[in-house]
Scaffold this motif. Structure first.
Motif, PDB file in Angstrom:
ATOM      1  N   ARG A   1       0.826  -1.386   0.074  1.00 42.54           N
ATOM      2  CA  ARG A   1      -0.226  -0.095   0.010  1.00 42.54           C
ATOM      3  C   ARG A   1       0.850   1.371  -0.233  1.00 42.54           C
ATOM      4  O   ARG A   1       0.576   2.303  -0.780  1.00 42.54           O
ATOM      5  N   ARG A   2       2.053   1.301   0.687  1.00 41.49           N
ATOM      6  CA  ARG A   2       2.841   2.235   0.793  1.00 41.49           C
ATOM      7  C   ARG A   2       3.652   2.635  -0.710  1.00 41.49           C
ATOM      8  O   ARG A   2       3.699   3.670  -1.173  1.00 41.49           O
ATOM      9  N   GLN A   3       3.787   1.498  -0.976  1.00 40.31           N
ATOM     10  CA  GLN A   3       4.500   1.660  -2.570  1.00 40.31           C
ATOM     11  C   GLN A   3       3.627   1.985  -3.655  1.00 40.31           C
ATOM     12  O   GLN A   3       3.986   2.640  -4.506  1.00 40.31           O
ATOM     13  N   GLY A   4       2.122   1.998  -3.553  1.00 44.02           N
ATOM     14  CA  GLY A   4       1.413   2.617  -4.168  1.00 44.02           C
ATOM     15  C   GLY A   4       0.778   3.719  -4.258  1.00 44.02           C
ATOM     16  O   GLY A   4      -0.071   4.279  -4.579  1.00 44.02           O
TER      17      GLY A   4
ATOM     18  N   ARG B   1     -16.768   9.632  17.804  1.00 47.29           N
ATOM     19  CA  ARG B   1     -16.432   8.959  16.266  1.00 47.29           C
ATOM     20  C   ARG B   1     -15.413   9.579  15.799  1.00 47.29           C
ATOM     21  O   ARG B   1     -15.199  10.653  15.771  1.00 47.29           O
ATOM     22  N   ASP B   2     -14.453   8.743  15.362  1.00 48.52           N
ATOM     23  CA  ASP B   2     -13.082   9.403  14.606  1.00 48.52           C
ATOM     24  C   ASP B   2     -12.908   8.699  13.112  1.00 48.52           C
ATOM     25  O   ASP B   2     -12.866   7.350  13.300  1.00 48.52           O
ATOM     26  N   PRO B   3     -12.786   9.407  12.056  1.00 45.12           N
ATOM     27  CA  PRO B   3     -12.754  10.857  12.055  1.00 45.12           C
ATOM     28  C   PRO B   3     -14.235  11.325  12.005  1.00 45.12           C
ATOM     29  O   PRO B   3     -15.060  10.604  11.468  1.00 45.12           O
TER      30      PRO B   3
ATOM     31  N   LEU C   1      -6.060   9.637   3.927  1.00 45.83           N
ATOM     32  CA  LEU C   1      -5.378   8.534   3.409  1.00 45.83           C
ATOM     33  C   LEU C   1      -3.995   8.302   3.867  1.00 45.83           C
ATOM     34  O   LEU C   1      -4.030   7.340   4.324  1.00 45.83           O
ATOM     35  N   PHE C   2      -3.294   9.376   4.316  1.00 47.74           N
ATOM     36  CA  PHE C   2      -1.924   9.053   4.821  1.00 47.74           C
ATOM     37  C   PHE C   2      -2.387   8.489   6.465  1.00 47.74           C
ATOM     38  O   PHE C   2      -1.557   7.523   6.950  1.00 47.74           O
ATOM     39  N   ARG C   3      -3.307   8.851   7.154  1.00 43.21           N
ATOM     40  CA  ARG C   3      -3.684   8.448   8.330  1.00 43.21           C
ATOM     41  C   ARG C   3      -4.067   7.191   8.257  1.00 43.21           C
ATOM     42  O   ARG C   3      -3.503   6.244   9.285  1.00 43.21           O
ATOM     43  N   ASP C   4      -4.693   6.758   7.289  1.00 43.74           N
ATOM     44  CA  ASP C   4      -5.214   5.380   7.146  1.00 43.74           C
ATOM     45  C   ASP C   4      -4.138   4.431   7.053  1.00 43.74           C
ATOM     46  O   ASP C   4      -3.824   3.252   7.467  1.00 43.74           O
ATOM     47  N   LEU C   5      -3.080   5.000   6.185  1.00 48.01           N
ATOM     48  CA  LEU C   5      -2.017   3.922   5.799  1.00 48.01           C
ATOM     49  C   LEU C   5      -0.939   3.938   6.668  1.00 48.01           C
ATOM     50  O   LEU C   5      -0.459   2.719   6.975  1.00 48.01           O
ATOM     51  N   PHE C   6      -0.887   4.746   7.579  1.00 50.07           N
ATOM     52  CA  PHE C   6       0.449   4.693   8.521  1.00 50.07           C
ATOM     53  C   PHE C   6      -0.060   4.858  10.106  1.00 50.07           C
ATOM     54  O   PHE C   6       0.505   4.741  11.030  1.00 50.07           O
ATOM     55  N   ALA C   7      -1.362   4.217  10.181  1.00 44.66           N
ATOM     56  CA  ALA C   7      -2.130   4.190  11.688  1.00 44.66           C
ATOM     57  C   ALA C   7      -1.587   2.998  12.177  1.00 44.66           C
ATOM     58  O   ALA C   7      -1.154   2.003  11.543  1.00 44.66           O
TER      59      ALA C   7
END
Length: 429
Positions: free
Chosen positions: A23-26, A370-372, A423-429
């Protein structure tokens, strides 16, 4: 295969790591599609504001053994928090007797608010209502002593029900609101279901024997709480100690608690030979209000004594305490994709709980948001829950957290930028 957390778990963990690397690579390729990410994430805005209190809170403390109430069932509830402070067989079904008139008065006041009837409106006494008056005149059930064809003001009929428990007055009101008692009974049962009376059934407007009818202490407490919240002006009538009609001698209120406890201001009594003596009483002391229900006592004197014991117990042993939330009862929370970056969140109802006086300083809170939060958000949208617990971790009450103002959707750049952030938050959570 056992449940010891062996190799299958390691294989799943490795697969998850490989998925994260892919996912990070894409990521760069995905960013080109971010502009289309305009659908709110994680559930979007909540619906209409939820009820201020959820569920049926358990009793806060075990009642002393000597509080055992001499009746078929009993219940004590704090009217501010809705918490049950004492319960004795509260779901046992009994005949309602004149407690059915609480529902009748509730529907009458709903009709007043909707403009279907007016306090100074005069209505005609039917023959069916007059016959109930005749029964009272020969030693039968209570009545206002109306005459067939007589024109009577709605407000006088309300007093006749609230104070003198007039069966004839109840029937005239039912006919005025719904056109016929049969139609009124349909309204009673439909409304009972709407406000959560789970085990109650009504067959007439006054509670005299006939047809399928039954109530419970828990349902009667719930009905009383509804009436107090929706039509507090009813207490102006149920608190009156006597009722005078024409040249008849003044009729005293059947609720004898009014004559012995200045805190009591309603609501209603009931009695049938097959049911015993009932009372649903409410009393106010300072900022606190209690509702005591006693069903099926052996005598009028006993129902008065036992209801008094419940009220004294509730006021003497318990107190209401307000818990803190944020600063001055509000908290600022981040919002994504909105015209504003933050929204004010507050409890939907005052975060107050009823606890034993010895535990007043030991309550604690737990906040779940609720978050986010993603715009658009309507004013009053539910975004979380404030849970109030005692020192042992028992849930005393849950209060919805809602938005204090609306947050409309932001512009194109704000939506794009926050989509990237999410998107970044989801990828690196």
């Amino acid at each position: 295969m056992g449940f010891d957390g062996g190799h299958p778990h390691r294989r799943r963990a490795g697969a998850a790591a490989r998925r994260r690397r892919a996912r990070r690579q894409g990521l760069l390729a995905v960013l080109g599609l971010v502009l289309v990410l305009t659908v709110p994430l994680a559930g979007g805005p909540a619906g209409p504001q939820a009820a201020a209190q959820e569920g049926a809170p358990a009793a806060d403390a075990a009642a002393p053994a000597d509080l055992r109430i001499q009746a078929r069932s009993a219940l004590l509830v704090d009217a501010v928090t809705g918490q049950e402070l004492y319960a004795q067989d509260p779901d046992r079904r009994v005949l309602p007797a004149s407690l059915a008139k609480i529902m009748t008065l509730d529907l009458v006041f709903h009709a007043l608010e909707q403009g279907k009837i007016a306090l100074d409106q005069e209505v005609t006494v039917s023959e069916a209502a007059w016959r109930l008056s005749v029964q009272a005149g020969i030693g039968g059930p209570s009545a206002m002593f109306l005459r067939v064809g007589e024109r009577v003001r709605i407000e006088d009929l309300i007093r006749g029900v609230a104070v003198a428990s007039g069966n004839d007055a109840s029937l005239v009101l039912a006919e005025a609101v719904a056109g016929s008692e049969q139609a009124f009974v349909t309204m009673m049962n439909r409304h009972a279901a709407e406000i959560g009376l789970q085990a109650s059934r009504f067959s007439n407007s006054h509670g005299l024997p006939g047809g399928e009818q039954h109530v419970t202490a828990r349902d009667m407490a719930r009905l009383a709480l509804h009436v107090l919240a929706a039509h507090p002006e009813i207490l102006e009538y149920t608190s009156q100690k006597t009722f005078t009609w024409k040249d008849f001698a003044p009729q005293p209120n059947y609720n004898r608690l009014l004559f012995r406890d200045r805190r009591v201001d309603g609501l209603k009594t009931g009695h049938l030979a097959a049911a015993g003596f009932h009372v649903v009483a409410t009393a106010k002391e300072g900022e606190r209000r209690l509702v005591a229900v006693v069903l099926g006592a052996a005598s009028d004197a006993l129902r008065v004594r036992e209801a008094q014991r419940l009220l004294d117990y509730g006021f003497q042993q318990f107190t209401n305490t307000r818990v803190a939330f944020g600063e001055e009862g509000r908290q600022m929370v981040p919002v994504y994709k909105g015209a504003r970056p933050r929204v004010t969140v507050e409890p939907a109802a005052p975060p107050v709980v009823t606890v034993p006086k010895t535990e007043a300083g030991e309550v604690r809170t737990r906040v779940e948001l609720r978050d986010p939060l993603v715009a658009p958000l309507a004013q009053g949208a539910r975004v979380g829950t404030l849970t109030i617990e005692d020192a042992r971790g028992r849930v005393l009450r849950t209060v919805p957290l809602v938005t204090a103002e609306a947050v409309p959707r932001g512009g194109l750049f704000r939506v794009f930028w926050d989509s990237v952030r999410l998107l970044f938050r989801d990828l690196f959570a």
